[in-house]
Scaffold this motif. Structure first.
Motif, mmCIF file in Angstrom:
data_model
loop_
_atom_site.group_PDB
_atom_site.id
_atom_site.type_symbol
_atom_site.label_atom_id
_atom_site.label_comp_id
_atom_site.label_asym_id
_atom_site.label_seq_id
_atom_site.Cartn_x
_atom_site.Cartn_y
_atom_site.Cartn_z
ATOM 1 N N ASN A 220 0.923 -1.304 -0.084
ATOM 2 C CA ASN A 220 -0.142 -0.088 -0.129
ATOM 3 C C ASN A 220 0.744 1.116 0.066
ATOM 4 O OD1 ASN A 220 -2.239 -0.751 -0.389
ATOM 5 N ND2 ASN A 220 -2.645 -1.547 2.010
ATOM 6 N N ASP A 224 1.027 3.605 -3.185
ATOM 7 C CA ASP A 224 0.699 5.825 -2.955
ATOM 8 C C ASP A 224 2.618 6.533 -3.214
ATOM 9 O OD1 ASP A 224 -1.706 5.068 -2.317
ATOM 10 O OD2 ASP A 224 -0.616 5.787 -0.017
ATOM 11 N N SER A 251 -5.440 13.744 -0.096
ATOM 12 C CA SER A 251 -5.931 13.135 1.032
ATOM 13 C C SER A 251 -6.230 13.185 2.179
ATOM 14 C CB SER A 251 -4.946 11.244 0.552
ATOM 15 O OG SER A 251 -3.622 11.421 1.250
ATOM 16 N N ASP A 260 -11.047 6.849 3.651
ATOM 17 C CA ASP A 260 -9.856 6.847 2.884
ATOM 18 C C ASP A 260 -10.062 5.967 1.524
ATOM 19 O OD1 ASP A 260 -7.796 7.895 4.996
ATOM 20 O OD2 ASP A 260 -7.998 6.261 5.581
ATOM 21 N N ARG A 264 -8.476 6.960 -2.141
ATOM 22 C CA ARG A 264 -7.107 7.325 -3.416
ATOM 23 C C ARG A 264 -7.877 7.197 -4.407
ATOM 24 N NH1 ARG A 264 -4.732 2.463 -0.412
ATOM 25 N NH2 ARG A 264 -3.169 2.583 0.162
ATOM 26 N N VAL B 157 -6.286 -0.450 -6.548
ATOM 27 C CA VAL B 157 -6.838 1.069 -5.872
ATOM 28 C C VAL B 157 -8.512 0.370 -6.668
ATOM 29 C CG1 VAL B 157 -8.406 2.687 -7.146
ATOM 30 C CG2 VAL B 157 -5.980 3.541 -6.595
#
Lengths: 290, 374
Positions: A220, A224, A251, A260, A264, B157
């Protein structure tokens, strides 16, 4: 007013973690053209190193940080020497090879330390909140913020104020000509890779007390970080810093408005739209790659 | 003469492969095993689809599982609506929606009452997603490595979104308790020969369509783009258009494979869009041979076959993944064209031609100068 300030500080806190993770990724890509998909797993390795040193050897948190940088850096150095070295000029293959390294690290940890979640204890002196401008922020987040600033400063000095930095920039601009001037490219590459990996490890160590430590925690964070690097533009320290700031604040804001996950998704969408119109990133330097 | 032998040899290879997978049910009467083999064949379709975009066009799609997952959810949605009424809520509302306090069927679920619509959507949705993403990244002339990480980011995502929207997607559990697909009076029971044949024919069709595309002029330009994008652009071709085509074709095939998978597994879950699966697809393709459709498909059958025939305890699976990672790195380093290149070499040897070790399947060797964006 306090709400807004709180929100900005939350965003800053997200941004500083993002920056910590992206910095190593950006440096490795900028210098070597290698997308390091094992970056998230170097981060995970850093978190496990802290867990191990703290729970088994009883080391304090802050000394751990320094050790972790060197431990994970050494792992990165080894990976570059044995593997990445053979794949220069094959950018897609470096993605694959580093992905493979990532799996090996992840599974190695899963087999060695177990798949269950591990917890790193936050040092007692950092638990209590600090009172700033009428809002409370956790001392630990302040520490992360401070470490991030220090690391960016060190990186800046390393690149722009040292002999190593001069050689690194020469290799970045034109590897062939740099070699003609007697620069040992191979050495620059392995040191840069080790530095980037060390930064990832440090990032992992710093986030470990915030969330649980697990073998797949890296994925994760690294996704990002990709978004930060893509939107900031490569080879630009300032670009990485600024885009981590923007993405962190955004964000934080989106997550405040929705949640959240939607934050994203929206960010991903914005970054894809952005690269359509500014494929070189927001703050790219005009540099010729050789 | 030798050339003819080699070309004919390939057609022979495809024919033997097709006959072999079609003959399998004749020798197996264990429905469980047949179901397992059908699953492997679906992975073969997926690997061949990735080979089209990666091996032939140079687009390393790390988010192949997005198309696969979207296809599987489309099929699962229509099968869910057909589940016998005891398991569903009032007025045919799927059970998980009842548990999540959804009172009415959401509008985007409505058309899935029609199986024909679902099948069309299972291909169309992944294709449209690929077209959109492709338009953004390929029109912007984003460098290859960026495309890869953007597809990976998209995978993460979309996966999170599906888990998050539990009310409409079933969240972590996904869509379970699916009915069998009934089409043209045939009941495609997951454990039946009918389903196996449907999947075997789909794999054969994928290979044929892939070959037709590769051997067309479009396919030639795709391979030229893989080898030197800039040069193709200087020849006046619209590079992005061909890249978008290859990317979407691959997505459409993967969506179709996803539909088959939902049928065979009788459920669809976020694991169909996991990073793990996407990674596996890339590994199959790399092990078998990225620039060979049948090589990629065989790679998938080989790897999943070995994995499935060994024990399935969690401890073992972890060790297996470790071995896979090492194997993957080794293949990338030492055998970039995959195992099929060994076969290729052997065949050329058989033809008595030592010089012609393989055809034009050159692995793209981009130079440092092409790393940047531009």
């Amino acid at each position: 007013m306090t709400d807004l300030l709180n929100q900005i500080l939350t965003g800053l806190s997200i941004a500083s973690i993002l920056l910590l993770v992206s910095l190593g990724l950006a440096i490795i890509y900028g210098a070597m053209g290698v997308i390091n998909l094992a970056h998230g797993d170097f981060l995970m390795l850093g978190a496990y190193a802290v867990w191990l040193m703290e729970s088994v050897f009883g080391l304090g948190f802050l000394p751990c940080l320094i050790l972790v940088f060197f431990i994970v850096g050494a792992v990165g150095w080894l990976v570059e020497r044995t593997l990445i070295r053979h794949l220069y000029g094959r950018p897609l293959d470096t993605i694959l090879a580093t992905w493979g390294v990532g799996i090996i690290l992840q599974q190695g940890i899963r087999l060695g330390a177990g798949a269950q979640l591990r917890y790193v204890k936050m040092p007692d002196y950092l638990v209590s909140p600090i009172h700033v401008f009428g809002v409370d922020i956790s001392a630990y987040r302040v520490l992360i913020f401070a470490v991030t600033i220090i690391l960016v400063a060190i990186t800046y000095l390393l690149i722009f104020r040292t002999g190593f930095g001069i050689r690194l920039r020469a290799v970045m601009q034109n590897a062939e000509i740099a070699r003609c001037f007697g620069i040992n490219n191979a050495r620059i590459y392995s040191l840069t890779f080790a530095y980037g990996a060390g930064l990832a490890g440090l990032a992992g160590a710093l986030v470990s007390p915030l969330k649980s430590v697990s073998p797949d925690m890296g994925t994760n964070y690294v996704v990002d970080a990709f978004l930060v690097v893509v939107s900031g533009g490569v080879q630009s320290l300032f670009g990485t810093v600024a885009s981590a700031g923007i993405i962190g604040e955004m964000s934080g804001g989106f997550a405040y408005l929705w949640n959240d996950t939607l934050a994203r998704a929206l960010l991903f969408f914005l970054v894809v739209v952005l690269i359509r119109f500014r494929p070189q990133g927001l703050f790219a330097m005009q540099l010729r790659r050789g | 003469m030798r050339q003819i032998f080699v070309t004919r040899g390939w057609i022979l290879g495809y024919a033997v492969f097709a006959l072999a997978i079609l003959a399998v049910p004749l020798f197996i009467d264990d429905p469980y095993l047949l179901n397992k083999l059908a699953r492997y064949l679906i992975f073969g379709i997926l690997a061949a689809a990735l080979s089209l975009s990666w091996g032939y066009t140079g687009i390393l799609n790390l988010g192949q599982a997005v198309s696969f997952g979207l296809g599987s959810y489309c099929m699962a949605m229509t099968l869910k609506l057909r589940t016998i009424p005891i398991q569903t809520g009032a007025e045919g509302l799927p059970d998980f929606m009842v548990w999540n306090n959804v009172k009415m069927l959401p509008w985007f679920w409505e058309p899935f009452h029609s199986t024909a619509f679902a099948i069309a959507a299972g291909i169309a949705v992944p294709v449209v997603v690929a077209l959109l993403l492709g338009w953004f990244v390929f029109r912007a002339r984003v460098a290859g490595v960026y495309v890869s990480i953007i597809t990976l980011a998209m995978l993460v995502v979309v996966n999170l979104l599906i888990i998050d929207q539990q009310r409409f997607t079933g969240g972590f559990n996904g869509l379970t308790d699916l009915a069998d697909l009934k089409l043209f009076g045939i009941d495609f029971d997951p454990y039946s020969g009918a389903t196996y044949y449907l999947i075997a024919f789909s794999l054969i069709a994928t290979l044929i369509i892939g070959q037709l595309v590769i051997r067309s002029k479009t396919g030639l330009i795709m391979q030229a783009i893989r080898d030197d994008e800039t040069r193709v652009r200087y020849f006046g071709y619209d590079v992005a258009r061909y890249q978008i085509f290859a990317f979407s074709l691959s997505a459409g095939i993967s969506g179709f494979a996803g539909m088959l998978y939902a049928m065979v597994m009788a459920f669809a879950s976020p694991t169909f869009l996991s990073v793990q699966l996407s990674l596996s697809i890339v590994i199959w393709c790399a092990v078998g041979g990225r620039a060979s459709l049948i090589g990629a498909a065989l790679g998938a059958l080989l790897v999943t076959g070995i994995q499935g025939s060994l024990s399935e305890t969690p401890a073992f699976l972890n060790t297996w993944m470790l071995i896979m990672g090492a194997l993957f790195v080794a293949v990338v380093l030492f055998l970039p064209k995959g195992l099929i290149s060994i076969l290729n070499f052997g065949m050329a040897r058989l033809a008595g031609d030592t010089a012609m070790t393989d055809d034009d399947d050159e692995v793209p060797l981009a130079h440092g100068g092409k790393l940047g964006i531009g």
